[in-house]
Design a protein around this motif. Sequence first.
Motif, PDB file in Angstrom:
ATOM      1  N   GLU A 171       0.845  -1.193   0.000  1.00 17.89           N
ATOM      2  CA  GLU A 171       0.000   0.000   0.000  1.00 17.89           C
ATOM      3  C   GLU A 171       0.879   1.240   0.000  1.00 17.89           C
ATOM      4  OE1 GLU A 171      -2.324  -1.457   3.598  1.00 17.89           O
ATOM      5  OE2 GLU A 171      -3.865  -0.387   2.484  1.00 17.89           O
ATOM      6  N   PHE A 172       1.985   1.157   0.750  1.00 18.46           N
ATOM      7  CA  PHE A 172       2.897   2.298   0.781  1.00 18.46           C
ATOM      8  C   PHE A 172       3.404   2.604  -0.629  1.00 18.46           C
ATOM      9  CE2 PHE A 172       6.703   4.697   1.113  1.00 18.46           C
ATOM     10  CZ  PHE A 172       6.456   5.562   2.159  1.00 18.46           C
ATOM     11  N   ALA A 173       3.749   1.549  -1.378  1.00 20.96           N
ATOM     12  CA  ALA A 173       4.244   1.737  -2.746  1.00 20.96           C
ATOM     13  C   ALA A 173       3.167   2.377  -3.630  1.00 20.96           C
ATOM     14  CB  ALA A 173       4.682   0.396  -3.328  1.00 20.96           C
ATOM     15  N   HIS A 345      -7.891   7.381  -4.819  1.00 19.82           N
ATOM     16  CA  HIS A 345      -9.226   7.193  -4.236  1.00 19.82           C
ATOM     17  C   HIS A 345      -9.805   5.807  -4.461  1.00 19.82           C
ATOM     18  CE1 HIS A 345      -9.171  11.490  -3.567  1.00 19.82           C
ATOM     19  NE2 HIS A 345      -8.923  11.672  -4.850  1.00 19.82           N
ATOM     20  N   LYS A 346      -8.934   4.818  -4.616  1.00 20.80           N
ATOM     21  CA  LYS A 346      -9.447   3.454  -4.796  1.00 20.80           C
ATOM     22  C   LYS A 346      -8.792   2.508  -3.796  1.00 20.80           C
ATOM     23  CE  LYS A 346     -10.682   3.632  -9.665  1.00 20.80           C
ATOM     24  NZ  LYS A 346     -10.321   3.170 -10.998  1.00 20.80           N
ATOM     25  N   ALA A 347      -9.468   1.398  -3.556  1.00 21.93           N
ATOM     26  CA  ALA A 347      -8.901   0.367  -2.690  1.00 21.93           C
ATOM     27  C   ALA A 347      -9.415  -0.995  -3.113  1.00 21.93           C
ATOM     28  CB  ALA A 347      -9.250   0.636  -1.223  1.00 21.93           C
ATOM     29  N   LEU A 348      -8.669  -2.018  -2.680  1.00 22.41           N
ATOM     30  CA  LEU A 348      -9.007  -3.408  -2.948  1.00 22.41           C
ATOM     31  C   LEU A 348      -9.435  -4.003  -1.620  1.00 22.41           C
ATOM     32  CD1 LEU A 348      -7.614  -4.459  -5.744  1.00 22.41           C
ATOM     33  CD2 LEU A 348      -6.174  -5.773  -4.251  1.00 22.41           C
ATOM     34  N   LEU A 349     -10.269  -5.022  -1.635  1.00 27.94           N
ATOM     35  CA  LEU A 349     -10.648  -5.673  -0.388  1.00 27.94           C
ATOM     36  C   LEU A 349     -10.353  -7.163  -0.516  1.00 27.94           C
ATOM     37  CD1 LEU A 349     -12.088  -5.455   2.391  1.00 27.94           C
ATOM     38  CD2 LEU A 349     -14.238  -5.844   1.196  1.00 27.94           C
ATOM     39  N   ILE A 350      -9.705  -7.747   0.502  1.00 25.98           N
ATOM     40  CA  ILE A 350      -9.472  -9.195   0.479  1.00 25.98           C
ATOM     41  C   ILE A 350      -9.998  -9.828   1.759  1.00 25.98           C
ATOM     42  CG2 ILE A 350      -7.512  -9.187  -1.121  1.00 25.98           C
ATOM     43  CD1 ILE A 350      -5.632  -9.339   1.264  1.00 25.98           C
TER      44      ILE A 350
END
Lengths: 421, 101
Positions: A171-173, A345-350
């Motif tokens: 996420e940092f990258a 402004h996007k994210a993934l969910l696992i």
Amino acid sequence: MRHLVILGAGTAGTVMANRLARSLRREIAAGTTRITIVDQDPVHIYQPGLLFIPFGVYTVDQAVRGRAAQLPKAVRYVQSRIESLDTATDTVTLADGEVLSYDLCIVATGTRIVPEELDGLTGAGWGERMFEFYTLEGAERLAKALQEFKGGRLLINVVEMPIKCPVAPLEFAFLADWFFTERGLRDKVSITYATPLDGAFTKPACSRSLAYLLEGKRIALETEFNAGRVDGTAGELVSWDERTLPFDLLVSIPTHKGAEFITRAPGLGNEMGFVLTDPRTLQAKVKPNVFAIGDATDVPASKAGSVAHFEAEVLTGNVLRFLEGKPLEPGFDGHANCFIETGHHKALLIDFNYETEPLPGNFPFAWGPMPLLKESRLNHLGKLAFRHVYWNALLPGHDFPGIPARMKRAGKRFPVATATP
Amino acid sequence: MPALTAVARTAEGFLERASDWDRDLAAELAAESGVGPLTDRHWLVLDYMRNTYLVKGDGPTIRTLGKESGVDIKELYQLFPKGPAKLAARIAGIPKPHGCI
């Protein structure tokens, strides 16, 4: 009088204190049971916030609150360093010499970073061109460095596994790519992600989705890179097999270890100081009246707040069973649930557990509303909203409607060959 | 002698059953992975790995290997390039270590 002692008042310890204080409220009111919780510092950190501090999204003030305010009144809170845990005599000795005798002990002391474990990391250049973001101070120093960075080679390196929140370095990258794009500097910054794993993430299915994202964001991936030494003056990170990665700014995810007292207690922990724990019941292997939860355990689940939350539901049941002399339930399945910020402004969910890899589908219900293993704006909003959920629902130890401790199979698209009822 | 083609293996090439292993098979596994020929130094590590697995039920991490196998981390990487813990586990015929979660 029965005495329950919880060591550590981070996410896992606080949730356990709140849950047990509720479940045992009658016994506590009647004076037959008491609960003590110990932690060495007065501040509770919203740890997912550490990822955002370097990019100026959160300030330190927005990520911390007082520890005592998160704990129930019926529980005694002692602020002290833990000197030792003696499982032979069922006692905990605190730094000031106070001895707590317990009937049942829960170890929830989490992890700490040990940058000294990598040769050269705390030498010249530490805090100047070599940083970490797993502490408030580290995240703040890195925020300043990123503000001043005008271009060059940014290197992100995971020194060794396991680490807290295995997705955080990725996420940092992603956020660094976004941060420098917004500042108009992206073409002047190269980003490299070096990991000891053979893929971008600990789970192969997830690695494939993430590798595609890395490529799209022009982040170079260096796998099976086991850092052996670093030279902060020359700006070089060298692996044990003599691969050299040059950098102008290094963001290191240093070696993680458990609390120091764990290594000193015979039979309690492994070589890294993580408590040897039954992965299903969360009972410590050293003795039946010792349990462990959260990052402090050696169970093969991610070290993450969501895992601690799911474990707490199972562990509360098992603590109550143990107190009543009933057999424990092997109820924990390794369930983890993580948002992965991908920037813009996007994210993934696992959502996964011991046996099931992160799969595509919808969460928490078959219809959604959040897509799994796929970038979306709603997932990003979910991640931002999670800060409020954390303080107001997770820490107080409430169950989340629709998200039980056991991972749900509904909503996930299983590969046909491995699908089981 | 069990030939490599006759034993059950995982997708990553680890033996399904540690009991299928013998020293000749190790030589075949090593050759397949570009390691070897196996020297006394390799065997020091392989024997240590196998014994640890038989006693503890899991292979040692690279950190333990470096401290206790009699071969330091630097040399481990020369003997088993890239990922010594993983590679040596495969050649020693034991499952992939759980260390990498």
